[in-house]
Write an enzyme that holds these catalytic residues in place. Structure first.
Site, PDB file in Angstrom:
ATOM      1  N   CYS A 110       0.843  -1.202   0.000  1.00  0.00           N
ATOM      2  CA  CYS A 110       0.000   0.000   0.000  1.00  0.00           C
ATOM      3  C   CYS A 110       0.874   1.247   0.000  1.00  0.00           C
ATOM      4  O   CYS A 110       0.582   2.217  -0.705  1.00  0.00           O
ATOM      5  CB  CYS A 110      -0.941  -0.004   1.205  1.00  0.00           C
ATOM      6  SG  CYS A 110      -2.294  -1.206   1.104  1.00  0.00           S
ATOM      7  N   THR A 131       5.008 -13.407   2.295  1.00  0.00           N
ATOM      8  CA  THR A 131       5.711 -12.586   3.285  1.00  0.00           C
ATOM      9  C   THR A 131       5.139 -11.180   3.387  1.00  0.00           C
ATOM     10  O   THR A 131       5.330 -10.518   4.397  1.00  0.00           O
ATOM     11  CB  THR A 131       7.219 -12.497   2.964  1.00  0.00           C
ATOM     12  OG1 THR A 131       7.385 -11.954   1.653  1.00  0.00           O
ATOM     13  CG2 THR A 131       7.878 -13.864   3.049  1.00  0.00           C
ATOM     14  N   HIS A 145      -0.673 -10.362  -4.084  1.00  0.00           N
ATOM     15  CA  HIS A 145       0.190  -9.969  -5.191  1.00  0.00           C
ATOM     16  C   HIS A 145       0.534 -11.186  -6.027  1.00  0.00           C
ATOM     17  O   HIS A 145       0.473 -12.320  -5.570  1.00  0.00           O
ATOM     18  CB  HIS A 145       1.462  -9.270  -4.694  1.00  0.00           C
ATOM     19  CG  HIS A 145       2.287 -10.078  -3.744  1.00  0.00           C
ATOM     20  ND1 HIS A 145       1.929 -10.290  -2.422  1.00  0.00           N
ATOM     21  CD2 HIS A 145       3.456 -10.737  -3.918  1.00  0.00           C
ATOM     22  CE1 HIS A 145       2.848 -11.024  -1.828  1.00  0.00           C
ATOM     23  NE2 HIS A 145       3.780 -11.316  -2.718  1.00  0.00           N
TER      24      HIS A 145
END
Length: 114
Positions: free
Chosen positions: A7, A95, A100
């Site tokens: 973000c 992680t 994503h």
């Protein structure tokens, strides 16, 4: 989410080498590449993992795959082959807990998946 690494990258608070951006997604080169071409593609809306994909937000996932195919062509890996990977949860290797997708290519990949 304010403290999420991705973000913060999307907001421009942390530098990245942008490959692609539109109103829904942001794509950038991985800082620790695992292949000659290693791009991360992330939705701009914070989705923690695949476990949070719903009917309401699933259109962005389809869009990610559409853009990944275009990027593979632009980055010269579409003909030789490429891999799109997403990890869900710590045991799978996630992680950063912002959904994503890794676009990997530019070399022959190991066919072993784990």
């Amino acid at each position: 989410m304010m403290d999420c690494l991705f973000c913060r990258i999307i907001r421009g608070e942390i530098p990245s080498k942008k490959v692609y951006e539109d109103e829904q997604i942001y794509a950038f080169y991985d800082i620790a590449p695992m292949a000659p071409v290693h791009v991360l593609i992330v939705p701009k809306v914070h989705i923690t993992s695949v476990n949070e994909v719903t009917e309401a937000n699933s259109k962005v996932i389809a869009h990610i795959y559409e853009v990944a195919a275009r990027l593979a062509i632009e980055l010269g890996i579409s003909e030789s082959g490429y891999r799109i990977v997403t990890n869900c949860g710590a045991d799978a290797g996630q992680t950063v807990f912002h959904l994503h997708f890794h676009l990997l290519g530019g070399a022959a990949m190991n066919t072993k998946m784990c």
